[in-house]
Structure formats: structure tokens, C-alpha cells
Design a protein around this motif. Structure first.
Motif, mmCIF file in Angstrom:
data_model
loop_
_atom_site.group_PDB
_atom_site.id
_atom_site.type_symbol
_atom_site.label_atom_id
_atom_site.label_comp_id
_atom_site.label_asym_id
_atom_site.label_seq_id
_atom_site.Cartn_x
_atom_site.Cartn_y
_atom_site.Cartn_z
ATOM 1 N N GLU A 181 1.564 2.521 -8.183
ATOM 2 C CA GLU A 181 0.489 1.613 -7.775
ATOM 3 C C GLU A 181 0.670 0.230 -8.424
ATOM 4 O O GLU A 181 0.492 -0.808 -7.782
ATOM 5 C CB GLU A 181 -0.878 2.179 -8.181
ATOM 6 C CG GLU A 181 -1.266 3.480 -7.472
ATOM 7 C CD GLU A 181 -0.798 4.742 -8.192
ATOM 8 O OE1 GLU A 181 0.166 4.663 -8.998
ATOM 9 O OE2 GLU A 181 -1.391 5.819 -7.947
ATOM 10 N N LYS A 198 1.735 -3.605 -6.821
ATOM 11 C CA LYS A 198 0.919 -4.800 -7.058
ATOM 12 C C LYS A 198 1.755 -5.907 -7.694
ATOM 13 O O LYS A 198 1.692 -7.067 -7.273
ATOM 14 C CB LYS A 198 -0.253 -4.423 -7.974
ATOM 15 C CG LYS A 198 -1.283 -5.494 -8.150
ATOM 16 C CD LYS A 198 -2.175 -5.186 -9.343
ATOM 17 C CE LYS A 198 -1.374 -5.322 -10.640
ATOM 18 N NZ LYS A 198 -2.166 -5.137 -11.855
ATOM 19 N N VAL A 232 5.255 -2.485 0.967
ATOM 20 C CA VAL A 232 5.106 -1.030 1.102
ATOM 21 C C VAL A 232 6.158 -0.366 0.219
ATOM 22 O O VAL A 232 7.333 -0.754 0.259
ATOM 23 C CB VAL A 232 5.306 -0.587 2.571
ATOM 24 C CG1 VAL A 232 5.304 0.940 2.671
ATOM 25 C CG2 VAL A 232 4.218 -1.173 3.468
ATOM 26 N N GLU A 238 7.797 3.356 -0.821
ATOM 27 C CA GLU A 238 7.912 4.795 -0.532
ATOM 28 C C GLU A 238 8.762 5.417 -1.632
ATOM 29 O O GLU A 238 9.874 4.955 -1.889
ATOM 30 C CB GLU A 238 8.607 5.030 0.806
ATOM 31 C CG GLU A 238 7.893 4.414 1.989
ATOM 32 C CD GLU A 238 8.541 4.847 3.317
ATOM 33 O OE1 GLU A 238 8.189 5.924 3.812
ATOM 34 O OE2 GLU A 238 9.405 4.111 3.822
ATOM 35 N N THR A 274 5.475 9.644 -1.836
ATOM 36 C CA THR A 274 4.242 8.887 -2.039
ATOM 37 C C THR A 274 4.407 7.483 -1.473
ATOM 38 O O THR A 274 5.435 6.841 -1.679
ATOM 39 C CB THR A 274 3.917 8.824 -3.535
ATOM 40 O OG1 THR A 274 3.777 10.157 -4.017
ATOM 41 C CG2 THR A 274 2.627 8.066 -3.791
ATOM 42 N N VAL A 275 3.398 7.049 -0.756
ATOM 43 C CA VAL A 275 3.412 5.710 -0.173
ATOM 44 C C VAL A 275 2.286 4.896 -0.778
ATOM 45 O O VAL A 275 1.148 5.372 -0.879
ATOM 46 C CB VAL A 275 3.168 5.748 1.351
ATOM 47 C CG1 VAL A 275 3.379 4.365 1.950
ATOM 48 C CG2 VAL A 275 4.056 6.755 2.020
ATOM 49 N N THR A 276 2.607 3.689 -1.186
ATOM 50 C CA THR A 276 1.570 2.747 -1.604
ATOM 51 C C THR A 276 1.833 1.437 -0.879
ATOM 52 O O THR A 276 2.958 1.159 -0.455
ATOM 53 C CB THR A 276 1.632 2.479 -3.118
ATOM 54 O OG1 THR A 276 2.988 2.231 -3.489
ATOM 55 C CG2 THR A 276 1.119 3.660 -3.915
ATOM 56 N N CYS A 277 0.798 0.613 -0.725
ATOM 57 C CA CYS A 277 1.049 -0.686 -0.121
ATOM 58 C C CYS A 277 0.042 -1.707 -0.613
ATOM 59 O O CYS A 277 -0.957 -1.360 -1.258
ATOM 60 C CB CYS A 277 1.059 -0.603 1.400
ATOM 61 S SG CYS A 277 -0.452 0.023 2.103
ATOM 62 N N LYS A 278 0.339 -2.928 -0.364
ATOM 63 C CA LYS A 278 -0.536 -4.033 -0.782
ATOM 64 C C LYS A 278 -0.385 -5.125 0.267
ATOM 65 O O LYS A 278 0.727 -5.542 0.588
ATOM 66 C CB LYS A 278 -0.083 -4.527 -2.165
ATOM 67 C CG LYS A 278 -0.943 -5.622 -2.764
ATOM 68 C CD LYS A 278 -2.087 -5.059 -3.566
ATOM 69 C CE LYS A 278 -3.047 -6.162 -4.011
ATOM 70 N NZ LYS A 278 -4.429 -5.663 -4.109
ATOM 71 N N LYS A 279 -1.516 -5.560 0.803
ATOM 72 C CA LYS A 279 -1.521 -6.607 1.823
ATOM 73 C C LYS A 279 -2.246 -7.826 1.270
ATOM 74 O O LYS A 279 -3.299 -7.674 0.629
ATOM 75 C CB LYS A 279 -2.295 -6.167 3.066
ATOM 76 C CG LYS A 279 -1.931 -4.849 3.659
ATOM 77 C CD LYS A 279 -2.622 -4.634 5.014
ATOM 78 C CE LYS A 279 -4.041 -4.079 4.893
ATOM 79 N NZ LYS A 279 -4.089 -2.616 4.736
ATOM 80 N N LYS A 339 0.016 -7.424 10.555
ATOM 81 C CA LYS A 339 0.302 -6.208 9.780
ATOM 82 C C LYS A 339 1.060 -5.179 10.641
ATOM 83 O O LYS A 339 2.059 -4.608 10.211
ATOM 84 C CB LYS A 339 -1.024 -5.599 9.296
ATOM 85 C CG LYS A 339 -0.875 -4.310 8.536
ATOM 86 C CD LYS A 339 -2.205 -3.581 8.403
ATOM 87 C CE LYS A 339 -2.617 -2.993 9.762
ATOM 88 N NZ LYS A 339 -3.911 -2.314 9.767
ATOM 89 N N LEU A 378 4.619 -3.357 10.041
ATOM 90 C CA LEU A 378 4.699 -1.900 9.854
ATOM 91 C C LEU A 378 5.611 -1.257 10.898
ATOM 92 O O LEU A 378 6.329 -0.304 10.615
ATOM 93 C CB LEU A 378 3.299 -1.282 9.894
ATOM 94 C CG LEU A 378 2.434 -1.563 8.655
ATOM 95 C CD1 LEU A 378 1.011 -1.037 8.851
ATOM 96 C CD2 LEU A 378 3.045 -0.955 7.395
ATOM 97 N N ILE A 414 9.287 -1.042 10.006
ATOM 98 C CA ILE A 414 9.767 -0.144 8.951
ATOM 99 C C ILE A 414 10.382 1.097 9.576
ATOM 100 O O ILE A 414 9.749 1.762 10.397
ATOM 101 C CB ILE A 414 8.611 0.262 8.009
ATOM 102 C CG1 ILE A 414 8.045 -0.973 7.313
ATOM 103 C CG2 ILE A 414 9.089 1.289 6.974
ATOM 104 C CD1 ILE A 414 6.842 -0.694 6.426
#
Lengths: 469, 469
Positions: free
Chosen positions: A398, A402, A419, A421, A439-444, A455, A459, A462
Motif C-alpha cells: 500500500e 502511494k 497499479v 500487482e 494482491t493488487v493496489t492502486c492509486k489515482k 481511468k 486500465l 494493462i
């Protein structure tokens, strides 16, 4: 078969601690656990980390728990597993008036196991195929093949030794006509900090295939291997091509690859202190750090760990080592929307160390940003450098996400999406063993947050990654 | 989200038994364990089996252990898992001057779980994808998502209820902006004895896909699902197409399919006694057998189990029900070798019940035999009937292989080879959880044993099966 004789296995086969899939109650107070916790605090200090900060407070305990769970095989006995699980099955070697003699093999394929590499202390993955040919009309409960294999996987291991030990234990434990073991092993190869920056095509995995046979499988050219081979065929394994290594060969572990100069010369004296600390961990796990194969392990582990040292430096762009610096032009935020281009830099690899478990996590980062038309896009190598900079630390996925986002934003303006992965070793080893999970996390930020169309375009670009491991 | 409110979860979240991946010490003496063992002995008698014979002696204990392990979720508390695993991560919902508000989801994909179907008591497989959107700058250790999901999987479940319970527990436990859960569930559909013989194209699996959302995922059309959807895309899952079932819909479990007439009318009075026995097992697991969804479960389980009743009949060929009897001509053993033909009947499906665990195992049988040229080969349907005859019993794969071989030999002479490939629920559920493992056994007689060329020709004809499940 390996060098392990029946005498050695007499001990393995004797009654011992009752097998149990968890740690014994009270293990938290055991001196071994406390020693490992102290050692981990020492290592964290060596990483220039504060072991009292929130994310690290329980790390020594988590590491101790994971290591003792992951090496519980030292405290388990084959006899406890096999006892009561051998069944008489009449007629299994009746021969029926034909060729007679030994019966056909019982083979269990595709057992997923995890083990700890004795050369570097990282977990490695094992796909185990094990078979035996019953004798004396005795068959073993199928799950026991898996349980016995796991006793030896849950130790500090090398693939060939693991295969030999499983083979010997089953041979002496169930007295069959023969036992055959084939292991497909997969070892993560985390590059060191420098080679991550310099070699974008780093090979992520080292693979090896070993086999071990006893009884009618003792001879590696024995006919008995033919039947076994047929039933592994669908895995693309040709057992006859599996090299049976002799002990003089180079170890498979990437930490022992010849490209690394003699480690002892490279370690500072402060690091020598850490090396002794790692040796104390190995001792607490029930191993002898002076065993031939373990002598260099603490040094290798410390050298590896120090890749993730806290530098306390804020990243400065001029300081980023990157293969080929491109001209960096910051797009003007006032460029009209219709003149902006979406850029996607996909599959930037990263390597990091989970601060909760001191186990690696790794995967890919996808970065999307908008820049004005006609402006040079930022070089992939620069973005890759940013990713490595934040990867080689004690991290959480996480936070990594960021930090990359904020740094890219400071370079490229406020329209950025990231993003990440990842595969986490803390999810696939330890007690969890969720192989294949990711695990996937992302920040926009900016338009990626406010405009679903932007967006979605990113996406959609990818690819459907299949994270290996 | 489901009907479970925070009040219900207050109890889940309260301190309880310390979580542990194994059973508590002393569980062997607990009254619940003893009750289940008695019940299993009763069921074995109902199957016309002698529970004192060697292979069954420990079956009551094994079943009790597996069931209590598989339903340990009743004795675990979410609070124990989540506590101490929530970490402050500054800036995770800083908004950075842009759209602000909630942050991006953290998604863990492809967690393999097992659960017990509340309608039939068989294990079913779950591929779990779970995500949450952090709030209050608090993130959860990734492995806890798996551990919390497992608490609810290890109960008697239905997919939709499981999704709802995992979702609610995480929502109340970590107080995030939202939680999303998608489950891909796979339920083995063992045909009953009659339909196995009559319907060669029986569908082996029932699949279902459910989702549950809370907070910003509460509305099934919420934008938040879009991001989640993108990251599951690679699995071929379109979350927007996932049907959100209401409680009036038909249950997915094949034991409840409408093709089976009202069960209670079909059970003999002796069976009603067994039904009460199964209800006592359910009670011992910590469940209420009068819970609406469990009312018919004991009857369905008994009906299913009775498919594997010991008939004490030797198979007689005239008695075999088979779709289309072909002329059966026994080849003359004295026909010259060069005039013999190799016949392969491949992928004959089978269903059986492991006598050690009372759990199904199933897969395919390949039969090879030699017969004189010009002689009609035996019909596939006859061989399939033989396979079913020996499958529908308490079995071991080793014995099944031998029995099929000997019966085929009595029909077709001494040149026979049988290969059985199977997936065992006792290997993929319980404490083993070796998903994807499969077991091969074989038996060769006559020329298949003495002439490697004959054996090899047959083995080469076997396709590379990928056993599903």
C-alpha cells in the motif's frame, strides 16, 4: 538414493513429538523463540530501522513464528505419521500367475510444498511427485505421502537433499519394493540493488528438477522409472533427462552464483556482527550453523538483507541511477484536455521486502499519466528507477503504491495512476500457503480520479498478467 | 450485504478461543468428538460394513477429526485475527488536493479455500477474491483477509452466505470505506448409482459465482465495483454479471436438484434412524440441525451415502445394467501374437468413497486389453459398468484398480492393463489441502507385464488428462 542410511532414519522413525500442524502451545516463551526475536531486532537495527515503530513492533515475533513454523520438520517424526496408516491389501502383489514379484506403483502427483533454502534462508516452492511400489501387501494412506514429504520440506533444505530424505524416510518407514521422488523446485531470484538498476532483463526464477529413487528405483536407469515417467508425462517432465547431481556441483541457489565475489571480504565489521546474529537464528531452529552447507549462509543472508537498508535519503532525481536518462520535460498543466495524451508504462518489475515478515514480495507496476501532445514522454528507465528506489526497502504494498504515485506526480503533474500487482511470500509460505494468490493496489490522482473514461483507457491497456510463482 | 448485522458480529468480534490452525489438545476426549465417532460407526453399520475391519477401524476417528477441523470456524473469532494487524498508514486517504475522500481498494485475488456444503455435508472448493477500501488511514495485514475468510469457510456454508459473512466480518472488524467479496465456488456432483449407469454424460461439477459488498460496495451498481472488476478481469470474471441471489432461489447444491423426489418419502425407517445420527453429528459440530437450511441435510446425506452401500454381491455379468450390451466374445488365448489387437478404452469415469475418510474420490479409468483380430471388442458401456460397480463402494484406489483388473481379466483373458487417475477429497480438504494433486495407480497382467512394447503402446494412447477440481 542419497547418503542417508537406515541408522540415521532410525532416529527419524522413533517416537517423538506428536505431529501437529501448528506450533506447540507456549512456544512464545521458549528460549529459541526469544533468541530469534532478539536476533531480528538486531537485524532491523542493522537495516537502520527503528524496531519500535508501529509496523515493525511485532515483526520479530512474526518472523520467529514463521521461521519456527517453517522449520517444524526438525521436531516431527516420520514414525508418528506412518504408524497406523499402513493397511493390509490382499493380493496386491499376487502376481496372478504372470510375471509375479513386485506390484505396480502408487503415485501422487503435484503436491505443493514449501521449503527454506539452506544457502540463503529464503523459502522456495516445490512441486512434489512421489510414488512407491507396495510390498508385503501393505499400502500407505495417500495423505501420508504428503505429510512425510512435508516433514523434510519444513527444514533448511537443498532440492537434492530434500528428494533423498523423503525417499529414504518412505523407504525405511513403509518397507516397500521401492520409492521414487521427483521434485520441481522454484527459487525466487531477487536481484541485488545494483543489478536491478543495471539489468532490466533479470531472470526472476531459478528452476531445478531432481529425482531420487530407492529399492527398485535405486538404479537411475531401472525399468521401474519408465512407468513413473509415463504418469508424469503430462507435466512435460522427462525423468530420464533429470540430471542426478553429485555433491561437487554448484548449488542452485542464486545467492551462490559465481558472479558474486567472495562474500566475506565484502562485509563490513558491523555486518560480521549481524552474521553472528543470523547464525544464532539457525541454531535456534535446531540446525548446526557449522554444517558444511550452512557455513556461508549467514553471510549470504546478511548481504541479501542489506539490499533493503533504510537509506533515509529522499529520492532526488539527479541521484537516480538509470540506464539512459531521457530529457525530462514537465508538461504544462494548462494544456487543453483534448491535446493531452495518455501514456502507459506497463510491467515495470519491482522487488521489495515485507516489513511485517521480512519476506520478499515482488511483481509489476503499471504507471499511467497524461502529458501534453508534442512533449517527450518520460523514459521508461526513469520510471523503472523510481520503482526500484521505493522497492528496495522494508515496505508495505500500500505504501509502495502511494510513494511511487507521489514521486511520479512531482515529475509529471497531477494526472497520474499507479497499479501494483504483487505476489507475497508471506502469503504463500508460512501457515497461509495461498499459492497463486496475488494482491493488487492502486492509486489515482487528478483526471484519473475525476474522469472514468481516462481511468478506463489506462486500465484497459494493462495486460492480463499471470504472476508466476 | 447479507442479513447479518453488527450485533451478530459483536459476538464474532469478541475475544474467544485463541486461533490455531490445528485442533485443540485433548479434542480426542471431548464429548463432541466421541459423539461423532459413535455416529460414524452407526453409519458404517448402515452401509452394511464391519467397522472393526482393518481399513475402517480408525475411520470414525478420522472422520471426527476431519469434520471438527473443517468446521473449526465455529470456534474462532474474527477479533483475534484482526487485532494487532491493523496498521496506520499516513496519507492513504489524503486525497492529495484532488477528488479526496475514500482511497483505492486493496485486493487479494485467488485465495483457495474449502468449505462444507450445508445442504449435503460434502466439501466444496472456493476461489476467493476479496478487497477493501481503507479508511481512517488503517490498513490490514494482507494475510488476515485470508484468515478471516477461512473462519467462515470452515463452517457449514452456502456460497452466498459465505460471501456475506466474510464481507460483514471484515466491514465490522476493520471499519473500512467498503468491502467487496467475489467467490467462485465449485461443488462436486456425485451422481447417484442409477444415474451413473444411465447417464454417461453426467456433469461432474456445479459452479456458482457470488458477490457481496458493504459500504461503498453496498450498491451492486456502485462505481466502486468497476475498479474491482478490472482487477478480476484476467480471471474472466465479469462482476456485473454476477447474479445477486435472493433467498427464495433454489440452492446450488446438486443434492437439492429438483430431479430428486421428496427425500423423506424415499427413506426406509432404518434410514430414519441414520438421519437422526447425522443430525447428532451436525449438533456436535456446533450447529443447530433445526436451522432452516439444515433441516433436510441429514436426509440428503444419508441418501447420498447409501449409494455406497456394501451389497455383498459378487458382480455377475448378467446382472450388470449397461446401456447397450454388445456381443461378448472371449478371445482365444492361443491366437498368435501377431494377430492380436490392442484395444484401449480411455477416460471411463468413476465415483467412489474413500473408506478412510468417507470422502469422495473420483476420476477416470483407462483399460487396455489384447484380443484376437476379427473378434468384436467388448463394449465401452460394459467396461464402464464394471468400473461403476466397483466404484460405488467404500474403497481404496489401490483395491479398486485391482478389482477392475481382475474382473476384466475374467472376461477378456489375461492380457489386461488398468490405469486409474483420481482426485481425492481427503487430499484437498482436511488439513492437507493439496489442491490439484492427483493419484495414479495401475495394474498390469500378462503381456502388458512381460512385453514393454505392448505396455508402452497402451500408455502412449492415454491422453494427458487434466483432472479438474
Amino acid at each position: 538414493m542419497g547418503a542417508l542410511d537406515e541408522g540415521h532414519f532410525h532416529e527419524e522413525l522413533s517416537n517423538g513429538v506428536k505431529h501437529c500442524c501448528s506450533l506447540e502451545l507456549g512456544f512464545e516463551q521458549e528460549p529459541e523463540t526469544l533468541t530469534i526475536q532478539d536476533a531480528v531486532r538486531h537485524l532491523l537495527t542493522g537495516l537502520s530501522e527503528d524496531f519500535n515503530r508501529e509496523g515493525l513492533k511485532k515483526t520479530p515475533f512474526r518472523v520467529a513464528k514463521a521461521l519456527r513454523h517453517g522449520t517444524r520438520g526438525y521436531r516431527l517424526k516420520v514414525k508418528d505419521i506412518v504408524e497406523g496408516a499402513l493397511f493390509h491389501e490382499a493380493g496386491l502383489d499376487d502376481g496372478n500367475g504372470h510375471a509375479g514379484g513386485a506390484d505396480e506403483p502408487v503415485i501422487v502427483r503435484d503436491l505443493d510444498l514449501f521449503s527454506y533454502c539452506e544457502s540463503c534462508l529464503l523459502p522456495f516452492q516445490v512441486k512434489c511427485h512421489v510414488g512407491y511400489v507396495p510390498s508385503g501387501e501393505r499400502v500407505l494412506g495417500l495423505s501420508k505421502l504428503s505429510r512425510v514429504a512435508d516433514i523434510f520440506a519444513k527444514r533448511l533444505q537443498d532440492p537434492k537433499r530434500l528428494g533423498d530424505e523423503v525417499c529414504s524416510a518412505l523407504y525405511h518407514g513403509i518397507k516397500p519394493a521401492g520409492v521414487a521422488v521427483v521434485l520441481q523446485c522454484l527459487h525466487l531470484h531477487v536481484p541485488n540493488l545494483e543489478s536491478a538498476f543495471l539489468n532490466p532483463n533479470h531472470q526472476c526464477w531459478v528452476k531445478t528438477l531432481v529425482r531420487s529413487g530407492s529399492g527398485i528405483f535405486e538404479n537411475e536407469n531401472a525399468d521401474a522409472w519408465d512407468d513413473f515417467a509415463v504418469h508424469l508425462r503430462f507435466k512435460g517432465i522427462n525423468v530420464h533427462r533429470i540430471h542426478i547431481k553429485d555433491s561437487t556441483e554448484r548449488c542452485w541457489c542464486p545467492s551462490r552464483s559465481s558472479s558474486i565475489p567472495k562474500i566475506s571480504c565484502m562485509l563490513e565489521s558491523a555486518d560480521q556482527d549481524l552474521v553472528a546474529t543470523v547464525a544464532s537464528i539457525i541454531r535456534s531452529l535446531g540446525e548446526d550453523p557449522s554444517r558444511k552447507e550452512l557455513v556461508g549462509t549467514p553471510s549470504r543472508y546478511v548481504k541479501w538483507l542489506m539490499n533493503f537498508q533504510n537509506t533515509n535519503l529522499e529520492m532526488e532525481l539527479n541521484g537516480i541511477p538509470c540506464g539512459s536518462r531521457l530529457d525530462l520535460l514537465k508538461p504544462n498543466g494548462e494544456v487543453g484536455h483534448n491535446k493531452e495524451q495518455l501514456h502507459s508504462e506497463l510491467n515495470l518489475s519491482f522487488w521489495s521486502l515485507c516489513e511485517h515478515h521480512l519476506l520478499p514480495f515482488h511483481g509489476v507496476v503499471h504507471i499511467g499519466y497524461l502529458s501534453a501532445e508534442g512533449i517527450n514522454s518520460v523514459g521508461k528507465s526513469l520510471l523503472q528507477s523510481i520503482v526500484h528506489f521505493y522497492g528496495f526497502k522494508l515496505q508495505l504494498q500500500e505504501r509502495l503504491t502511494k510513494q511511487i504515485t507521489h514521486t511520479v506526480t512531482s515529475l509529471l503533474g497531477g494526472d497520474v495512476m499507479v497499479v501494483v500487482e504483487a505476489s507475497h511470500y508471506c502469503m504463500i509460505s508460512r501457515g497461509i500457503e495461498k499459492l497463486g494468490s496475488s494482491t493488487v493496489t492502486c492509486k489515482k490522482l487528478g483526471r484519473f480520479k475525476s474522469d472514468p473514461a481516462v481511468k478506463d483507457r489506462f486500465l484497459q491497456s494493462i495486460p492480463n498478467t499471470k504472476l508466476e510463482g
